[in-house]
Design a protein around this motif. Sequence first.
Motif, PDB file in Angstrom:
ATOM      1  N   ARG A  55       0.862  -1.175   0.000  1.00 31.03           N
ATOM      2  CA  ARG A  55       0.000   0.000   0.000  1.00 31.03           C
ATOM      3  C   ARG A  55       0.896   1.222   0.000  1.00 31.03           C
ATOM      4  N   GLY A  56       0.247   2.397  -0.125  1.00 30.95           N
ATOM      5  CA  GLY A  56       1.020   3.616  -0.322  1.00 30.95           C
ATOM      6  C   GLY A  56       1.085   3.858  -1.825  1.00 30.95           C
ATOM      7  N   ALA A  57       0.741   5.085  -2.237  1.00 28.52           N
ATOM      8  CA  ALA A  57       0.545   5.337  -3.667  1.00 28.52           C
ATOM      9  C   ALA A  57       1.743   4.951  -4.550  1.00 28.52           C
ATOM     10  N   ARG A  98      -7.486  -0.706  -6.827  1.00 29.55           N
ATOM     11  CA  ARG A  98      -7.662   0.437  -5.902  1.00 29.55           C
ATOM     12  C   ARG A  98      -7.794   1.697  -6.754  1.00 29.55           C
ATOM     13  N   THR A 179       7.928   9.641   1.042  1.00 29.75           N
ATOM     14  CA  THR A 179       7.608  11.011   0.634  1.00 29.75           C
ATOM     15  C   THR A 179       7.754  11.893   1.885  1.00 29.75           C
ATOM     16  N   GLN A 206      -2.408   2.394   9.818  1.00 30.30           N
ATOM     17  CA  GLN A 206      -1.108   2.494   9.138  1.00 30.30           C
ATOM     18  C   GLN A 206      -0.131   3.339   9.963  1.00 30.30           C
ATOM     19  N   ALA A 246       0.365  11.969  -0.530  1.00 34.25           N
ATOM     20  CA  ALA A 246      -0.799  12.200  -1.390  1.00 34.25           C
ATOM     21  C   ALA A 246      -1.053  10.960  -2.238  1.00 34.25           C
ATOM     22  N   ASP A 247      -2.315  10.729  -2.508  1.00 38.15           N
ATOM     23  CA  ASP A 247      -2.687   9.636  -3.413  1.00 38.15           C
ATOM     24  C   ASP A 247      -3.072  10.144  -4.796  1.00 38.15           C
ATOM     25  N   ASN A 257      -5.764  12.132   0.168  1.00 36.58           N
ATOM     26  CA  ASN A 257      -4.827  11.335   0.968  1.00 36.58           C
ATOM     27  C   ASN A 257      -5.672  10.555   1.977  1.00 36.58           C
ATOM     28  N   LYS A 258      -5.022   9.761   2.776  1.00 35.29           N
ATOM     29  CA  LYS A 258      -5.715   8.887   3.730  1.00 35.29           C
ATOM     30  C   LYS A 258      -6.791   9.631   4.510  1.00 35.29           C
TER      31      LYS A 258
END
Length: 362
Positions: A55-57, A98, A179, A206, A246-247, A257-258
């Motif tokens: 996970r994580g963009a 996702r 990041t 997370q 950021a996603d 973001n989350k």
Amino acid sequence: MTNSFGSIKPLIWHGDAQTGWLEMLDQTQLPTTQTSVHCRSTEGVYDGIKMLRVRGAPAIGVAGAYGLVLAAQQIQSPNAADFLSELTKQANWLNSSRPTAVNLSWGLARLTRLASSMPISLSPSDRRNQLLAEAHSIALEDAAMCKAMAQHGLAQIPQDAGILTHCNTGILATAGEGTALAVIYAAHRAKKNIQVFADETRPLLQGSRLTAWELQQAGVPVTLLCDNMAAMVMRQGKIQAVLVGADRIATNGDTANKIGTYSVAVLAKFHNVPFHVVAPTSSFDLGIKDGTQIPIEERSPEEIICGFGKATAPPHVNVYNPAFDVTPAELISSIITEAGIIQPVTSENIRKTLGERWKPGL
Ligand code: MRU
């Protein structure tokens, strides 16, 4: 799972393009167990992304690219058009795992664009070789972007600072040092006197399972907070900067973001604390005007009513579980990218900083 230098790696490709496979650190098991899954098919990568093993963009962008190499291993037809059509189908499917992080569609698009530019005479094995080389490049470039973001971001951190962060944006979320967390690692190495406050990040934790663990391993001072404590610690004057990842960032700077990031941004504005987004240019989506167009993933109610195996709500209660929220650009002090710092956050400054770098996703 560590690389040959002993550092944590969320993803490692083993072997060549024809028969190689992807080792994925299973982040759902952290912090108690370090175990990995071996993905030998696109399905394994799709499941790993969907279930948040990875996970994580930026990391899911890299995982998607390797997943497409695994898809290419399954395509037997020597015909170039068949190869491209099947690869595109698999890319669209992987992309549906996702929806919010644009890095996934960006990584997949890099591979499908490459495949569509290959000479029709190329053999299937050479096609796979080129696709694997591109996936490796995406991972290497991501690691380099993390370094550059850290260098740009370092100047934004005071010599003595409490830094609040939300979710996990570190080694576990990228192919490099992260990041927002990469800036924190750089500040720690530069001997700045920093104290990180990590929101635990409900519902999947997370912040506590991953960020607190990662920072502890690296010897960075970290204090864990429940999400609802941020206002109080800001009021107490303990926070001098907020750093988040950021996603997906829209053309006007609105940033997904989350879930919970937006509340932190509102609190930062009220308490006059700078709120910085740290993200590579691969997290921008200049195909959309503003945050209203960002697709927000909704996840299972189970994550809220029975998180980690214990019922914490009455059965059948209505649940709303969006995995991300959008912070409006006006609440963001700066966006720190590998190409420089965007400040103030305006469409014009975003276009100027991104220049020719931005390429559309799928
Ligand atoms: O649902 P997750 O864990 O994939 O969400 C991750 C985040 O929201 C991160 O803050 C974001 O991807 C930036 S990671 C460098």
